[in-house]
Scaffold this motif. Structure first.
Motif, short mmCIF file in Angstrom:
data_model
loop_
_atom_site.label_atom_id
_atom_site.label_comp_id
_atom_site.label_asym_id
_atom_site.label_seq_id
_atom_site.Cartn_x
_atom_site.Cartn_y
_atom_site.Cartn_z
N UNK A 143 0.82 -1.21 0.00
CA UNK A 143 0.00 0.00 0.00
C UNK A 143 0.85 1.27 0.00
N UNK A 144 2.12 1.13 0.35
CA UNK A 144 3.03 2.27 0.28
C UNK A 144 3.67 2.41 -1.10
N UNK A 145 3.31 1.50 -2.01
CA UNK A 145 3.77 1.61 -3.39
C UNK A 145 5.09 0.94 -3.70
N UNK A 146 5.58 0.08 -2.81
CA UNK A 146 6.85 -0.61 -3.05
C UNK A 146 6.58 -1.98 -3.66
N UNK A 147 6.35 -2.01 -4.96
CA UNK A 147 5.93 -3.23 -5.64
C UNK A 147 6.95 -4.36 -5.52
N UNK A 148 8.22 -4.05 -5.75
CA UNK A 148 9.25 -5.09 -5.74
C UNK A 148 9.38 -5.70 -4.34
N UNK A 149 9.42 -4.86 -3.31
CA UNK A 149 9.54 -5.36 -1.94
C UNK A 149 8.32 -6.20 -1.56
N UNK A 150 7.13 -5.74 -1.97
CA UNK A 150 5.91 -6.49 -1.67
C UNK A 150 5.93 -7.84 -2.38
N UNK A 151 6.42 -7.86 -3.62
CA UNK A 151 6.50 -9.11 -4.37
C UNK A 151 7.45 -10.09 -3.69
N UNK A 177 -3.41 -11.68 -0.18
CA UNK A 177 -2.97 -11.48 -1.56
C UNK A 177 -4.04 -10.86 -2.42
N UNK A 178 -5.25 -11.42 -2.39
CA UNK A 178 -6.32 -10.90 -3.25
C UNK A 178 -6.81 -9.54 -2.78
N UNK A 179 -6.92 -9.35 -1.46
CA UNK A 179 -7.40 -8.06 -0.95
C UNK A 179 -6.39 -6.96 -1.27
N UNK A 180 -5.11 -7.24 -1.08
CA UNK A 180 -4.08 -6.25 -1.39
C UNK A 180 -4.10 -5.86 -2.86
N UNK A 181 -4.23 -6.85 -3.74
CA UNK A 181 -4.27 -6.58 -5.18
C UNK A 181 -5.53 -5.82 -5.57
N UNK A 182 -6.63 -6.09 -4.88
CA UNK A 182 -7.86 -5.34 -5.13
C UNK A 182 -7.68 -3.87 -4.74
N UNK A 238 1.66 -8.41 -8.50
CA UNK A 238 2.32 -7.50 -7.55
C UNK A 238 3.50 -6.80 -8.21
N UNK A 239 4.30 -7.58 -8.93
CA UNK A 239 5.45 -7.01 -9.61
C UNK A 239 5.01 -6.06 -10.73
#
Length: 215
Positions: A40-48, A90-95, A151-152
């Motif tokens: 949610x902070x916009x760090x796609x790579x770290x979240x992945x 996973x699904x909620x975050x992507x939503x 996510x990536x």
């Protein structure tokens, strides 16, 4: 599946809590809220990376438990519960970040709720367990790989252009993450395995009811 039993195996189940597999499961569980915050902070790579590690170590703790003969009662509950938690996160975050349509989220949540509630009822009321089948594990793996791709969010691949329905990413003319195709494959396999689990649970329940009536 939180209340579906793993396939039968001869391992002795212990009451120990502090086992290496359980520690790994606890660590996986702690990664879930961290993953959501980072995403949610916009760090796609770290979240992945967080999501991939949490999902990938599912295989690790199960193998360690079996190979070191330290399968525990807590682990049999904790490991699948963390899988469900990770799937939901996973699904909620992507939503929330707009990379997964609502219908997929509802499908995943409804399936998990059905298996959780149905499996819990069968175990507590009738002592019935439905073993997890290999295709069910494959479905979960496909979904996790797909979520990691979403996510990536790169590379994006061209859409098929067969429709312009925004809730079917990949089938429109707009580019989409490669991960969506793993998600679709996982959803299709999850549908078939859910039908199997429901059919097996119903068959065992009917047999248990008949046995009780004739006892």
């Amino acid at each position: 599946m939180a209340h579906l039993a793993p396939e039968e195996h001869p391992e002795e189940v212990t009451d120990r809590i502090l086992t290496l597999p359980n520690v790994i499961s606890f660590a996986r569980m702690l990664m879930v809220p961290v993953y959501l915050v980072v995403l949610l902070q916009g760090h796609d790579l770290a979240a992945t990376l967080l999501f991939a590690v949490a999902a990938g170590t599912d295989f690790l703790d199960g193998q360690i438990a079996r190979r070191t003969h330290c399968v525990s009662k807590l682990g049999q509950l904790l490991d699948p519960a963390v899988d469900r938690l990770l799937m939901v996160a996973g699904v909620v975050g992507l939503l929330l970040v707009g990379r997964l349509p609502l219908w997929i989220v509802l499908f995943v949540l409804a399936r998990d709720l059905l298996l959780l509630a149905g499996g819990g009822y069968l175990i507590k009321r009738w002592g019935i367990r439905v073993p997890v089948i290999y295709p069910g594990k494959v479905a979960t793996t496909l979904l996790f790989v797909g979520f990691a791709g979403l996510l990536l969010n790169r590379p994006l691949v061209p859409g098929l252009g067969v429709c312009e329905l925004s809730w079917l990413p990949g089938f429109t003319s707009e580019p989409a993450s490669w991960g969506i195709w793993f998600v679709y494959a996982g959803l299709l396999l999850a549908l078939f395995t859910t039908i199997y689990y429901v059919q097996q649970g119903a068959t065992k329940l009917v047999a248990a009811v008949r046995a009780k009536q004739t006892a």
